[in-house]
Write a protein that holds these residues in place. Structure first.
Motif, PDB file in Angstrom:
ATOM      1  N   TYR A  70       0.862  -1.189   0.000  1.00 43.10           N
ATOM      2  CA  TYR A  70       0.000   0.000   0.000  1.00 43.10           C
ATOM      3  C   TYR A  70       0.888   1.225   0.000  1.00 43.10           C
ATOM      4  O   TYR A  70       1.979   1.231   0.591  1.00 43.10           O
ATOM      5  N   LEU A  71       0.400   2.274  -0.659  1.00 43.62           N
ATOM      6  CA  LEU A  71       1.022   3.592  -0.590  1.00 43.62           C
ATOM      7  C   LEU A  71       0.056   4.528   0.115  1.00 43.62           C
ATOM      8  O   LEU A  71      -1.084   4.707  -0.314  1.00 43.62           O
ATOM      9  N   TYR A  72       0.520   5.124   1.227  1.00 42.19           N
ATOM     10  CA  TYR A  72      -0.256   6.114   1.960  1.00 42.19           C
ATOM     11  C   TYR A  72       0.304   7.488   1.613  1.00 42.19           C
ATOM     12  O   TYR A  72       1.498   7.749   1.817  1.00 42.19           O
ATOM     13  N   VAL A  73      -0.534   8.357   1.076  1.00 47.76           N
ATOM     14  CA  VAL A  73      -0.123   9.713   0.706  1.00 47.76           C
ATOM     15  C   VAL A  73      -0.774  10.683   1.684  1.00 47.76           C
ATOM     16  O   VAL A  73      -1.986  10.917   1.641  1.00 47.76           O
ATOM     17  N   PHE A 110      -3.543   3.919  -1.725  1.00 48.96           N
ATOM     18  CA  PHE A 110      -3.581   3.178  -2.984  1.00 48.96           C
ATOM     19  C   PHE A 110      -2.877   1.831  -2.786  1.00 48.96           C
ATOM     20  O   PHE A 110      -1.809   1.772  -2.166  1.00 48.96           O
ATOM     21  N   GLY A 111      -3.461   0.779  -3.341  1.00 50.00           N
ATOM     22  CA  GLY A 111      -2.866  -0.539  -3.210  1.00 50.00           C
ATOM     23  C   GLY A 111      -2.293  -1.062  -4.500  1.00 50.00           C
ATOM     24  O   GLY A 111      -2.305  -0.388  -5.538  1.00 50.00           O
ATOM     25  N   ASP A 112      -1.777  -2.289  -4.445  1.00 53.68           N
ATOM     26  CA  ASP A 112      -1.286  -2.965  -5.637  1.00 53.68           C
ATOM     27  C   ASP A 112      -2.467  -3.390  -6.512  1.00 53.68           C
ATOM     28  O   ASP A 112      -3.612  -3.027  -6.260  1.00 53.68           O
ATOM     29  N   HIS A 113      -2.222  -4.176  -7.528  1.00 56.50           N
ATOM     30  CA  HIS A 113      -3.245  -4.467  -8.535  1.00 56.50           C
ATOM     31  C   HIS A 113      -4.456  -5.200  -7.971  1.00 56.50           C
ATOM     32  O   HIS A 113      -5.551  -5.129  -8.552  1.00 56.50           O
ATOM     33  N   LEU A 114      -4.308  -5.891  -6.846  1.00 53.37           N
ATOM     34  CA  LEU A 114      -5.434  -6.614  -6.251  1.00 53.37           C
ATOM     35  C   LEU A 114      -5.666  -6.245  -4.785  1.00 53.37           C
ATOM     36  O   LEU A 114      -6.473  -6.887  -4.113  1.00 53.37           O
ATOM     37  N   ASN A 115      -4.989  -5.196  -4.301  1.00 51.48           N
ATOM     38  CA  ASN A 115      -5.036  -4.889  -2.865  1.00 51.48           C
ATOM     39  C   ASN A 115      -4.768  -6.156  -2.064  1.00 51.48           C
ATOM     40  O   ASN A 115      -5.572  -6.604  -1.249  1.00 51.48           O
ATOM     41  N   ARG A 116      -3.594  -6.711  -2.316  1.00 56.26           N
ATOM     42  CA  ARG A 116      -3.270  -8.050  -1.808  1.00 56.26           C
ATOM     43  C   ARG A 116      -3.181  -8.116  -0.285  1.00 56.26           C
ATOM     44  O   ARG A 116      -3.381  -9.165   0.308  1.00 56.26           O
ATOM     45  N   LEU A 117      -2.820  -7.018   0.356  1.00 57.07           N
ATOM     46  CA  LEU A 117      -2.698  -7.019   1.814  1.00 57.07           C
ATOM     47  C   LEU A 117      -4.040  -6.605   2.412  1.00 57.07           C
ATOM     48  O   LEU A 117      -4.516  -5.503   2.150  1.00 57.07           O
ATOM     49  N   PRO A 118      -4.681  -7.449   3.201  1.00 56.65           N
ATOM     50  CA  PRO A 118      -5.967  -7.082   3.791  1.00 56.65           C
ATOM     51  C   PRO A 118      -5.876  -5.771   4.577  1.00 56.65           C
ATOM     52  O   PRO A 118      -4.940  -5.558   5.355  1.00 56.65           O
ATOM     53  N   LEU A 119      -6.851  -4.898   4.345  1.00 57.90           N
ATOM     54  CA  LEU A 119      -6.867  -3.583   4.973  1.00 57.90           C
ATOM     55  C   LEU A 119      -8.282  -3.288   5.460  1.00 57.90           C
ATOM     56  O   LEU A 119      -9.249  -3.524   4.736  1.00 57.90           O
TER      57      LEU A 119
END
Length: 567
Positions: free
Chosen positions: A92-95, A106-115
């Motif tokens: 994830y990128l936190y801006v 914003f996450g990777d292509h599938l938001n792979r890390l549960p958030l």
């Protein structure tokens, strides 16, 4: 328990996050990290007034190159999203905008890390730790979504077991307004079109391309010490063959429980390891720590990983004690989502038939049983489930079924299971890498229906490994055809109860019923507190009728409720 948390700066927040390390804070918000090992993250401040926090791993470029690319695109959210969508990683990128009260995630292509995220009573939070979210928001359990959980073993869409606590979906991004105390999930500009299948033929050059992409994803994920959870199925052997071909140092690990339910996995995994001449070890599991294991499982994921996954918690703990945290833990997760035809050739005339099929194939408790246990109107639960599934994107019932498997099943089982592993060490899989997943979702379902499609792929990695029998369709030396296996499974779904299906599966695998059934029953029958999220008298009355899976869900509900009250 794991990862980053970003939350409103409220009085007493230090007590809530006492075990966390503060990474950043100002008058509006706090960012913390909670992990027992060197969890991957990096912080940068820009010249234009933003703080960028990267959580997770990038595989196809260095983090320095990634941040350079981010800096160039911060002025265009559209370009920034595309850049991140095309980046291979689990992140994830936190801006954090220091000039305005805004945070974007914003996450990777599938938001792979549960958030998880939510807001209540003026507080807001975004976190990788659902337990911390529930505690920080003081969120009670929601009876409707508890009932939904009892039906499926998970929640279908963005909901969790807790009121106003949500789970980020694979095609979403988050926007936080720290002044208003609001966290909003929005559909991002870039996501997969699962209905587009332009590849209608897979010839030898295409197979070689698939293998090349998979091999590259495996090599980019490999580190100095790689451990593979090796079963007897097709998925983990593909990863084994790929890592071996890429020259990675690799040890395969296979577990065996007291009931010998994985005896076939052990036999075939050893055969795979011998074929590849790779290191291989067996880990024996025990039911002696059953209560400790289920409590750890529930505390870490607050029911998102139900009690029945307790043995995998024990497995990962034993891997950790044997190899430490400084490993890359590979699995074959995702292979069962990219190779099969997920539409199942379904072409129903209305959504009701699709809902009935999904329920028949995936239910633990019936809608009426789950509603009675949770104390809600069965019609309310039925309508909610129908509206959720009918609202899935897709012009046909087959496409909606595919979406169900890729969002509900994949995100709730695979992604959350990987996070259970990440409690101890970093876990990954090449099947869900950006380039390989993108390639596989473009292949037409007619190609995927071929019985030898998967084996043809594995042959590109290692012909001998491809020839070894598949555990999913064999019992010891006995092998059945894939079509016969599917026929038996469909008949069982149509005719048998959950308990009867468990007995049939045990017969096929040549094992006795699990000893843990007695453990579940004992816990439920001797539950001490009068407070319960379910109708405990009803559960105790019918306890001998329940399957192991159903007992696991009741146990999960009781333990989660106990932790919520404790918090």
């Amino acid at each position: 328990m794991l990862g980053l948390s970003l939350f409103s700066r409220e009085g007493g927040w230090e007590n809530s996050a006492s075990a966390h390390r503060v990474l950043f804070s100002n008058e509006r918000l706090v960012v913390t990290l909670n992990s027992s090992y060197d969890y991957p993250h990096e912080i940068r401040k820009t010249d234009t007034g933003e703080v960028l926090i990267l959580e997770g791993k990038i595989y196809d470029r260095s983090t320095s190159a990634l941040f350079d690319g981010l800096q160039e695109r911060l002025g265009s959210e559209h370009e920034l999203e595309q850049y991140l969508f095309d980046t291979d990683g689990e992140f994830y990128l936190y801006v954090i905008d220091l000039k305005n009260p805004t945070v974007k995630v914003f996450g990777d292509h599938l938001n792979r890390l549960p958030l998880y995220y939510g807001s209540r009573d003026g507080r807001w939070i975004v976190s990788r730790d659902i337990g911390f979210v529930q505690e920080y928001l003081r969120a009670p359990m929601d009876p409707l979504h508890l009932a939904e959980f009892l039906v499926f073993d998970y929640n279908l869409a963005q909901h969790t077991l807790f009121d106003q606590v949500f789970h980020l979906q694979i095609d979403e991004k988050l926007v936080v307004d720290s002044t208003l105390g609001e966290v909003t999930a929005l559909t991002r500009h870039f996501s997969y079109d699962f209905s587009s299948k332009p590849i209608d033929r897979v010839d030898q050059p295409r197979l070689q391309k698939m293998a090349s992409v998979f091999l590259r994803a495996s090599k980019q994920r490999a580190t100095a010490l790689n451990i593979l959870s090796l079963s007897g199925g097709m998925d983990s052997r593909s990863v084994a063959a790929s890592l071996h071909k890429g020259g990675a140092t690799l040890t395969g690990i296979t577990f065996e429980d007291e009931e010998k339910s994985a005896a076939n996995d052990v036999l075939i995994a050893r055969e795979i390891a011998e074929t590849l001449q790779m290191n291989w070890q067996k880990i024996d599991l025990t039911s002696a720590s059953f209560l400790e294991d289920i409590e750890e499982t529930i505390r870490f994921k607050m029911g998102i990983q139900p009690a029945r996954f307790y043995f995998l918690n024990q497995f990962c703990k034993k891997v950790f004690h044997r190899f430490g945290a400084d490993i890359t833990f590979f699995t074959g997760d995702g292979g069962d989502k990219v190779f099969p035809d997920l539409t199942n050739s379904i072409d129903f005339s209305d959504d009701r038939k699709l809902v009935d099929l999904i329920l028949r194939e995936n239910y633990e408790f019936s809608i009426s049983e789950a509603a009675r246990l949770a104390g809600i109107d069965p019609e309310v639960l039925s309508q909610y489930i129908y509206q959720t599934i009918a609202g899935f994107p897709g012009k046909t019932s087959g496409r909606k079924h595919e979406y169900f498997l890729l969002t509900c099943r994949m995100k709730r089982y695979i992604f959350e299971g990987e996070d259970r592993n990440r409690r101890f060490f970093w876990a990954t899989t090449p099947f869900l890498s950006r380039p390989f997943f993108d390639l596989m979702v473009q292949i037409h379902e007619d190609v995927k229906r071929s019985d030898d499609f998967y084996k043809r792929f594995i042959r590109q990695l290692n012909e001998e490994v491809a020839a070894i029998r598949d555990e999913n369709y064999s019992s010891g030396k006995v092998t059945v055809s894939k079509n016969f296996y599917r026929w038996v499974k469909n008949k069982a779904n149509s005719l048998l109860s959950r308990k009867q299906k468990e007995k049939l599966k045990a017969v096929f695998e040549g094992r006795k019923a699990s000893k843990t059934i007695a453990g579940y029953k004992d816990l439920i029958l001797n539950w001490e507190t009068k407070e319960s999220p379910i109708d405990l008298a009803l559960a105790q009355k019918n306890i001998d009728q329940y399957s192991q899976g159903q007992l696991s869900l009741i146990t999960t509900a009781l333990l989660v409720h106990s932790i919520v009250n404790e918090n």
